[in-house]
Design an enzyme around this catalytic site. Sequence first.
Site, mmCIF file in Angstrom:
data_model
loop_
_atom_site.group_PDB
_atom_site.id
_atom_site.type_symbol
_atom_site.label_atom_id
_atom_site.label_comp_id
_atom_site.label_asym_id
_atom_site.label_seq_id
_atom_site.Cartn_x
_atom_site.Cartn_y
_atom_site.Cartn_z
ATOM 1 N N GLU A 220 3.358 -1.431 7.344
ATOM 2 C CA GLU A 220 2.865 -2.607 6.678
ATOM 3 C C GLU A 220 3.306 -3.799 7.185
ATOM 4 O O GLU A 220 4.417 -4.349 7.508
ATOM 5 C CB GLU A 220 3.126 -2.642 5.188
ATOM 6 N N LYS A 236 -1.783 -1.462 -0.822
ATOM 7 C CA LYS A 236 -1.639 -0.854 -1.995
ATOM 8 C C LYS A 236 -2.773 0.212 -2.164
ATOM 9 O O LYS A 236 -3.995 -0.017 -2.007
ATOM 10 C CB LYS A 236 -2.172 -2.081 -3.093
#
Length: 431
Positions: A220, A236
């Site tokens: 990420e 997410k």
Amino acid sequence: MRIERLGDGGSAADVFRALARRARSRQLPPPAGLTGRWFDTAAVIAPSLAAALCEPEAAFGFPRSVPRETEVPDGLLIGGGWIGYRAYPDRTGMLPAAAGGWTDHVVRLDESGCWWFESLLDEPCPDDLAQAVRHPDAGPRPWHIEWIEPDRRAHRRGVEDCLDAIARGDVYQACVCARFHGTSSGLPTDFFADAVDRTRPSRAAFVQGAWGAVASLSPELFLARRGDTVTSSPIKGTLPLDENPELLRRSVKDVAENVMIVDLVRNDLGQVAEPGSVRVTDLLRVKPAPGVWHLVSTVAATVPGTVNATELLDATFPPASVTGCPKHSARQLLAQWEPDPRGVYCGTVGMHSPVAGLELNVAIRTVEFDAAGRVGLGVGGGITIDSDPAAEWQECLDKARSIVTLTPSRTHPDPTPASRSAPADPASVPR
């Protein structure tokens, strides 16, 4: 400033191993490295980095002696910079709150497979450094981590407490985490080289000092800054890699989780961005990561040059995707729900270069080694009103699986002696 084409060489993992061996043989601090997709390149490695403790606010800053060149040679992308980490802030973890160091030169692997030597100074590439890159002969070496699974009941209580808080309206969403503990033998540099070789994370980073080591296998991006443009790509939504990725886009829970965090990133960046410049450039894209599929979105903003790295982090840290909405309330409650401090996990690891700009990951899938041989690995997931505690526990295990099931690559003799149990190389003590 200087750039030299080194040509074909080993893989990022092989070169990292060779540079670690070179550092040990010369009694230098170990290398620091970024592999995957950093600064539009495949790997950036500082051959030796004296990563010292610092105040969190000083992380990713430049020393006063940074060269003030007016021209950058053609082809120079990075040159050097500050590499290190800043831990999640709310409770003290097993490692210090921040650490890192400055390097005035790096070796870089471009996407075509060519290696380059880049320096902020006008000094040539040392012959032994070029040799280590072109002909890395330091193969894998043994290491071992004995993992202990998190307390499932404690995690369930945290999830249930979070669901109660959502029902009361205290928060809309929060990222409830658990922690694997363990003990290690061998060197963290060897673990990191094997891990990136086998799992190929897009935002992997390694830094080590006398205090211990951080081996981040993150997928990420927290922040990337090029001039006045800042981007963030929060993750997410998670699904095991052996399942149909279309199910992720159809999941009401995962889509809601991602969209709420996108709004939180927009709000964070909006504190320092030019009015009206914050925009979502990519929403709900399904991307693979080691062992799982993720939903990934991207937010971009124009941030004036008068806003420095410290001010940008003040507005956005800790990363939105690992906290919750509203952010301040979620952080306060998470400190009560989670039995263990997060440490470096959910903080950030990365590099700030005067040439290339700033790139930071979200320190998930991150293994922490202290100087006594203890290790930690945080895992977690976003909780919404639709969350099921059993499914959230399984998501934690899915995210950890690619790391806790790792075993050493096949080894061959290395003439450089290795520590049997100390995670920090003896040479990592600044000299």
